[in-house]
Write an enzyme that holds these catalytic residues in place. Structure first.
Site, PDB file in Angstrom:
ATOM      1  CE  LYS A 274      -1.788  -4.523   3.333  1.00 15.57           C
ATOM      2  NZ  LYS A 274      -2.153  -5.745   2.639  1.00 15.57           N
TER       3      LYS A 274
ATOM      4  CE1 TYR B 164      -3.790  -2.002   5.144  1.00 19.74           C
ATOM      5  CE2 TYR B 164      -3.350   0.246   4.445  1.00 19.74           C
ATOM      6  CZ  TYR B 164      -3.658  -1.065   4.138  1.00 19.74           C
ATOM      7  OH  TYR B 164      -3.821  -1.434   2.829  1.00 19.74           O
TER       8      TYR B 164
ATOM      9  CB  SER C  80      -0.866  -0.021   1.258  1.00 15.44           C
ATOM     10  OG  SER C  80      -1.400   1.248   1.482  1.00 15.44           O
TER      11      SER C  80
HETATM   12  N1  UFG Z   1     -11.969  10.924   4.310  1.00 18.67           N
HETATM   13  C1  UFG Z   1     -12.888  11.845   4.804  1.00 18.67           C
HETATM   14  N2  UFG Z   1     -14.080  11.383   5.256  1.00 18.67           N
HETATM   15  C2  UFG Z   1     -14.407  10.055   5.250  1.00 18.67           C
HETATM   16  C3  UFG Z   1     -13.475   9.132   4.748  1.00 18.67           C
HETATM   17  C4  UFG Z   1     -12.263   9.600   4.303  1.00 18.67           C
HETATM   18  O1  UFG Z   1     -12.616  13.042   4.833  1.00 18.67           O
HETATM   19  O2  UFG Z   1     -15.520   9.707   5.701  1.00 18.67           O
HETATM   20  C5  UFG Z   1     -10.681  11.411   3.794  1.00 18.67           C
HETATM   21  C6  UFG Z   1      -9.494  10.864   4.578  1.00 18.67           C
HETATM   22  O3  UFG Z   1      -9.169  11.709   5.659  1.00 18.67           O
HETATM   23  C7  UFG Z   1      -8.406  10.838   3.491  1.00 18.67           C
HETATM   24  C8  UFG Z   1      -9.169  10.644   2.185  1.00 18.67           C
HETATM   25  O4  UFG Z   1     -10.527  10.954   2.483  1.00 18.67           O
HETATM   26  O5  UFG Z   1      -7.771  12.061   3.454  1.00 18.67           O
HETATM   27  C9  UFG Z   1      -9.095   9.232   1.689  1.00 18.67           C
HETATM   28  O6  UFG Z   1      -9.444   8.381   2.762  1.00 18.67           O
HETATM   29  P1  UFG Z   1      -9.704   6.822   2.573  1.00 18.67           P
HETATM   30  O7  UFG Z   1     -10.094   6.276   3.898  1.00 18.67           O
HETATM   31  O8  UFG Z   1     -10.657   6.579   1.448  1.00 18.67           O
HETATM   32  O9  UFG Z   1      -8.297   6.275   2.090  1.00 18.67           O
HETATM   33  P2  UFG Z   1      -6.866   6.358   2.783  1.00 18.67           P
HETATM   34  O10 UFG Z   1      -6.021   7.201   1.910  1.00 18.67           O
HETATM   35  O11 UFG Z   1      -6.920   6.697   4.204  1.00 18.67           O
HETATM   36  O12 UFG Z   1      -6.411   4.842   2.728  1.00 18.67           O
HETATM   37  C10 UFG Z   1      -6.722   4.125   1.559  1.00 18.67           C
HETATM   38  C11 UFG Z   1      -6.974   2.680   1.899  1.00 18.67           C
HETATM   39  C12 UFG Z   1      -5.707   1.998   2.198  1.00 18.67           C
HETATM   40  C13 UFG Z   1      -4.669   2.319   1.147  1.00 18.67           C
HETATM   41  C14 UFG Z   1      -4.484   3.784   1.002  1.00 18.67           C
HETATM   42  C15 UFG Z   1      -3.439   4.069  -0.037  1.00 18.67           C
HETATM   43  O13 UFG Z   1      -7.877   2.550   2.982  1.00 18.67           O
HETATM   44  O14 UFG Z   1      -5.949   0.633   2.200  1.00 18.67           O
HETATM   45  O15 UFG Z   1      -5.702   4.320   0.651  1.00 18.67           O
HETATM   46  O16 UFG Z   1      -3.280   5.429  -0.245  1.00 18.67           O
HETATM   47  F1  UFG Z   1      -3.495   1.809   1.507  1.00 18.67           F
END
Ligand code: UFG
Length: 315
Positions: free
Chosen positions: A164, A160, A137
């Site tokens: 990984k 997480y 990831s």
């Molecule tokens: N976000 C919000 N509100 C929400 C959900 C997310 O503002 O309800 C924001 C988060 O703060 C983040 C962005 O949207 O800035 C993306 O969040 P995600 O949870 O969709 O994704 P992440 O980047 O945190 O993590 C995801 C996957 C991981 C992967 C990663 C790689 O969950 O498995 O992307 O970049 F590794």
């Protein structure tokens, strides 16, 4: 290399990768524990498989089981041998993937993501299977405001990402211990979104999702009142975090490229970023979503989420 074992094959990435590889005439063995999936997804993959112009309808074999249980893993390899289809490559997707949950429930993440992977590697060795595509990831890069390439600094800031990275390290040690044997690709996914063109296989939102896109879909469907944007004070132009969103069907195709790459060499160890090179902020994504779907998305700003970073975009 035609017989593929996909661990976590009923998840978001798994289900879309399975159907793509079935289309390409691979024989697929799936192991999945239903922890974050359901029988319904299996039914949908089977249904889509039947629609394919594929003469071999025994090309999909499912095992319910957990990668933390070595005997279950052993049985899958044994069965594959029995049906004269020894596993050539393992695509290892089984694991937990929520950044926030990994902070709340640390040991569960080490148990499933790390111990499960270690089990799998040991059972692969027992069965003389040394070709592996591991689902790593972008999270492993940690806080890094530059565009990310594979040799960027690696320093995960959430649990997480740490699990990984630990698996990547374990795989590297395996490779170094016998460089002529192991053939390994770490695919470092950026943010997969979207669904299969049939509309049947998407990111299921029935289990209280944490990721942005399924939450966005829930708000659009009136299953949630509004989207909470985590933080309004990030070091980005509109103050919301930037991610590299990649369509799930492109992720599926990425696995075929990885299989072809593994098939062309005898051994090796490489890490590859799987993203688009284009960054989109949370506010930008909401705007695009509203425009495409002609639907207003209500949102509020709340506190930053533990373990989040400002920007992940690949080169
Ligand atoms: N976000 C919000 N509100 C929400 C959900 C997310 O503002 O309800 C924001 C988060 O703060 C983040 C962005 O949207 O800035 C993306 O969040 P995600 O949870 O969709 O994704 P992440 O980047 O945190 O993590 C995801 C996957 C991981 C992967 C990663 C790689 O969950 O498995 O992307 O970049 F590794």
């Amino acid at each position: 290399m035609k017989n593929i074992l996909i661990t976590g094959g009923l998840g978001f990435i798994g289900s879309n990768t399975c159907i793509y590889l079935l289309e390409k005439n691979f024989k697929i063995f799936i192991i999945d524990s239903f922890l974050n999936s359901s029988e319904d997804i299996l039914k949908k993959i089977k249904y889509l498989n039947l629609q394919l112009n594929n003469t071999n309808k025994n090309n999909l074999i499912f095992f319910e089981g957990d990668i933390r249980d070595k005997d279950t893993l052993r049985n899958v390899f044994k069965y594959a041998l029995k049906v004269d289809a020894p596993i050539d490559i393992v695509i290892h997707l089984a694991g937990l993937k929520s950044v926030s949950e990994s902070e709340r429930n640390k040991m569960l993440y080490w148990d499933i993501n790390y111990k499960g992977s270690k089990n799998l590697i040991e059972i692969m060795e027992e069965n003389n299977c040394f070709s592996l595509i591991f689902s790593s990831s972008a999270t492993i890069y940690g806080v890094n405001n530059t565009i990310l390439c594979e040799d960027s600094i690696i320093k995960p800031i959430n649990n997480y990402g740490k699990t990984k990275l630990a698996v990547e390290k374990l795989l590297e040690e395996k490779y170094i211990s016998n460089p002529k044997l192991w053939n390994i690709i770490n695919l470092r996914y950026f943010n997969p979104i979207g669904g299969h063109s049939s509309g049947l296989l998407g990111e299921d939102s029935y289990k209280n999702p944490n990721n942005l896109f399924p939450v966005l879909c829930m708000v659009a469907n009136n299953d949630r009142k509004y989207l909470e944007i985590y933080g309004q004070d990030w070091e980005t132009p509109d103050r919301t975090p930037i991610r590299d969103y990649i369509h799930i069907e492109d992720i599926a195709k990425g696995h075929l490229c990885a299989i072809n790459y593994l098939s062309q060499r005898l051994s090796g160890f490489i890490s590859i970023n799987l993203g688009t090179g284009k960054g989109t902020s949370v506010l930008e994504l909401i705007k695009i979503f509203e425009k495409v779907n002609n639907k207003k998305i209500d949102f509020i700003f709340s506190q930053r989420r533990n373990g989040d970073v400002a920007k992940y975009v690949t080169s």
